[in-house]
Design an enzyme around this catalytic site. Structure first.
Site, PDB file in Angstrom:
ATOM      1  N   LYS A  13     -58.041 102.814  66.790  1.00  0.00           N
ATOM      2  CA  LYS A  13     -57.696 104.222  67.020  1.00  0.00           C
ATOM      3  C   LYS A  13     -57.678 105.013  65.706  1.00  0.00           C
ATOM      4  O   LYS A  13     -57.664 104.408  64.608  1.00  0.00           O
ATOM      5  CB  LYS A  13     -56.342 104.284  67.735  1.00  0.00           C
ATOM      6  N   TYR A  51     -59.193 107.610  79.202  1.00  0.00           N
ATOM      7  CA  TYR A  51     -57.796 107.501  79.622  1.00  0.00           C
ATOM      8  C   TYR A  51     -57.497 108.277  80.911  1.00  0.00           C
ATOM      9  O   TYR A  51     -56.350 108.609  81.171  1.00  0.00           O
ATOM     10  CB  TYR A  51     -56.878 107.972  78.488  1.00  0.00           C
ATOM     11  N   PHE A  59     -47.257 111.916  78.769  1.00  0.00           N
ATOM     12  CA  PHE A  59     -47.776 111.788  77.399  1.00  0.00           C
ATOM     13  C   PHE A  59     -49.291 111.982  77.307  1.00  0.00           C
ATOM     14  O   PHE A  59     -49.855 111.907  76.219  1.00  0.00           O
ATOM     15  CB  PHE A  59     -47.371 110.428  76.810  1.00  0.00           C
ATOM     16  N   ARG A  87     -55.869  90.912  74.285  1.00  0.00           N
ATOM     17  CA  ARG A  87     -54.611  91.634  74.551  1.00  0.00           C
ATOM     18  C   ARG A  87     -53.427  90.927  73.890  1.00  0.00           C
ATOM     19  O   ARG A  87     -52.514  91.576  73.384  1.00  0.00           O
ATOM     20  CB  ARG A  87     -54.368  91.745  76.058  1.00  0.00           C
ATOM     21  N   THR A  93     -47.890  97.143  74.374  1.00  0.00           N
ATOM     22  CA  THR A  93     -48.227  98.561  74.241  1.00  0.00           C
ATOM     23  C   THR A  93     -47.265  99.263  73.275  1.00  0.00           C
ATOM     24  O   THR A  93     -47.689 100.027  72.404  1.00  0.00           O
ATOM     25  CB  THR A  93     -48.161  99.253  75.623  1.00  0.00           C
ATOM     26  N   ARG A 104     -50.274  94.935  66.625  1.00  0.00           N
ATOM     27  CA  ARG A 104     -49.278  96.020  66.699  1.00  0.00           C
ATOM     28  C   ARG A 104     -47.944  95.584  66.091  1.00  0.00           C
ATOM     29  O   ARG A 104     -47.249  96.393  65.464  1.00  0.00           O
ATOM     30  CB  ARG A 104     -49.103  96.471  68.150  1.00  0.00           C
ATOM     31  N   ASN A 114     -50.104 103.545  68.231  1.00  0.00           N
ATOM     32  CA  ASN A 114     -50.141 102.076  68.320  1.00  0.00           C
ATOM     33  C   ASN A 114     -51.486 101.464  67.916  1.00  0.00           C
ATOM     34  O   ASN A 114     -51.803 100.343  68.280  1.00  0.00           O
ATOM     35  CB  ASN A 114     -49.650 101.590  69.689  1.00  0.00           C
ATOM     36  N   HIS A 117     -56.745  99.844  70.846  1.00  0.00           N
ATOM     37  CA  HIS A 117     -56.875  99.698  72.299  1.00  0.00           C
ATOM     38  C   HIS A 117     -57.646  98.427  72.616  1.00  0.00           C
ATOM     39  O   HIS A 117     -58.581  98.077  71.905  1.00  0.00           O
ATOM     40  CB  HIS A 117     -57.654 100.886  72.892  1.00  0.00           C
ATOM     41  N   GLU A 128     -65.267 100.257  80.763  1.00  0.00           N
ATOM     42  CA  GLU A 128     -65.164 100.920  79.463  1.00  0.00           C
ATOM     43  C   GLU A 128     -66.427 100.707  78.627  1.00  0.00           C
ATOM     44  O   GLU A 128     -66.899 101.627  77.965  1.00  0.00           O
ATOM     45  CB  GLU A 128     -63.929 100.400  78.726  1.00  0.00           C
TER      46      GLU A 128
HETATM   47  N1  ATP Z   1     -44.576 106.498  76.554  1.00  0.00           N
HETATM   48  C1  ATP Z   1     -45.641 106.771  75.806  1.00  0.00           C
HETATM   49  N2  ATP Z   1     -45.601 107.729  74.866  1.00  0.00           N
HETATM   50  C2  ATP Z   1     -46.676 108.011  74.098  1.00  0.00           C
HETATM   51  N3  ATP Z   1     -47.859 107.380  74.219  1.00  0.00           N
HETATM   52  C3  ATP Z   1     -47.963 106.417  75.144  1.00  0.00           C
HETATM   53  C4  ATP Z   1     -46.868 106.048  75.991  1.00  0.00           C
HETATM   54  N4  ATP Z   1     -47.278 105.057  76.808  1.00  0.00           N
HETATM   55  C5  ATP Z   1     -48.561 104.819  76.491  1.00  0.00           C
HETATM   56  N5  ATP Z   1     -48.974 105.634  75.492  1.00  0.00           N
HETATM   57  C6  ATP Z   1     -50.279 105.662  74.850  1.00  0.00           C
HETATM   58  O1  ATP Z   1     -51.265 105.525  75.864  1.00  0.00           O
HETATM   59  C7  ATP Z   1     -52.054 104.373  75.611  1.00  0.00           C
HETATM   60  C8  ATP Z   1     -52.516 103.802  76.925  1.00  0.00           C
HETATM   61  O2  ATP Z   1     -51.404 103.319  77.656  1.00  0.00           O
HETATM   62  P1  ATP Z   1     -51.565 102.010  78.553  1.00  0.00           P
HETATM   63  O3  ATP Z   1     -50.458 102.024  79.533  1.00  0.00           O
HETATM   64  O4  ATP Z   1     -52.977 101.897  79.021  1.00  0.00           O
HETATM   65  O5  ATP Z   1     -51.232 100.853  77.476  1.00  0.00           O
HETATM   66  P2  ATP Z   1     -52.180  99.764  76.863  1.00  0.00           P
HETATM   67  O6  ATP Z   1     -53.155  99.300  77.899  1.00  0.00           O
HETATM   68  O7  ATP Z   1     -51.346  98.728  76.169  1.00  0.00           O
HETATM   69  O8  ATP Z   1     -52.876 100.576  75.709  1.00  0.00           O
HETATM   70  P3  ATP Z   1     -54.425 100.828  75.478  1.00  0.00           P
HETATM   71  O9  ATP Z   1     -55.009 101.238  76.831  1.00  0.00           O
HETATM   72  O10 ATP Z   1     -54.458 101.896  74.444  1.00  0.00           O
HETATM   73  O11 ATP Z   1     -54.943  99.498  75.000  1.00  0.00           O
HETATM   74  C9  ATP Z   1     -51.145 103.486  74.775  1.00  0.00           C
HETATM   75  O12 ATP Z   1     -51.862 102.561  74.000  1.00  0.00           O
HETATM   76  C10 ATP Z   1     -50.455 104.514  73.895  1.00  0.00           C
HETATM   77  O13 ATP Z   1     -51.317 104.929  72.835  1.00  0.00           O
HETATM   78 MG    MG Z   2     -54.609 100.589  78.815  1.00  0.00          MG
END
Ligand code: ATP
Ligand code: MG
Length: 151
Positions: A13, A51, A59, A87, A93, A104, A114, A117, A128
């Protein structure tokens, strides 16, 4: 090994690109034994689409702004169980829940920054990868280390 080989989409990211963590992240996947199929550093309008499943979350606007704030390094990695193992290597996350030793867990603090991805299932990986890459961009080659990494 070939039958269960998968591909996953990993995106470094904008915060980790800016913080100079690209090499460290690539190193971890390389050292594990996974194979880099493609990488591009890009600032593309794919992030909203990427996304889209989160569009109703509070968010989401901040997430799109964060992800569009600079280039991301978009990558495809290949190997046995690379989706699930990838993962695990990323951590949770929320970095606060990520163990030391994970990406992370070692390099970030807040969920909204974070740094990386990784696809959460083989199905999302396929979706994707087709969103981010053209099929002809994904090279196929046999790593000379393959027979030393797999039985
Ligand atoms: N509560 C939150 N506040 C701010 N940003 C968030 C929050 N929850 C998720 N995100 C952001 O949205 C992204 C996507 O959320 P998701 O639930 O898909 O988690 P993930 O699958 O672990 O992450 P990613 O898809 O980025 O690998 C997170 O990686 C983070 O950058
Ligand atoms: Mg995700």
């Amino acid at each position: 090994m070939a039958a269960k080989t998968e591909r996953t989409f990993i995106a470094i990211k904008p915060d980790s690109v800016q913080r100079g963590l690209m090499g460290e992240i690539i190193k971890r996947f390389e050292q594990k034994g996974f194979r880099l199929v493609f990488i591009k550093v890009a600032s593309e309008d794919l992030l909203k689409q990427h996304y889209i499943d989160l569009k109703d979350r509070p968010f989401y606007p901040g997430l799109v702004k964060y992800m569009s704030s600079g280039p991301v390094a978009a990558m495809v990695w290949e190997g046995l169980n690379v989706v699930k193992t990838g993962r695990v290597m990323l951590g949770e996350t929320n970095p606060a829940d990520s163990k030391p030793g994970t990406i992370r867990g070692d390099f970030c603090i807040e969920v909204g920054r974070n740094i990386i991805h990784g696809s959460d299932s083989v199905e999302s990986a396929n979706k994707e990868i087709s969103l981010w890459f053209k099929p002809e961009e994904l090279v196929s080659y046999k790593s000379c280390a393959q027979d030393w990494i797999y039985e």
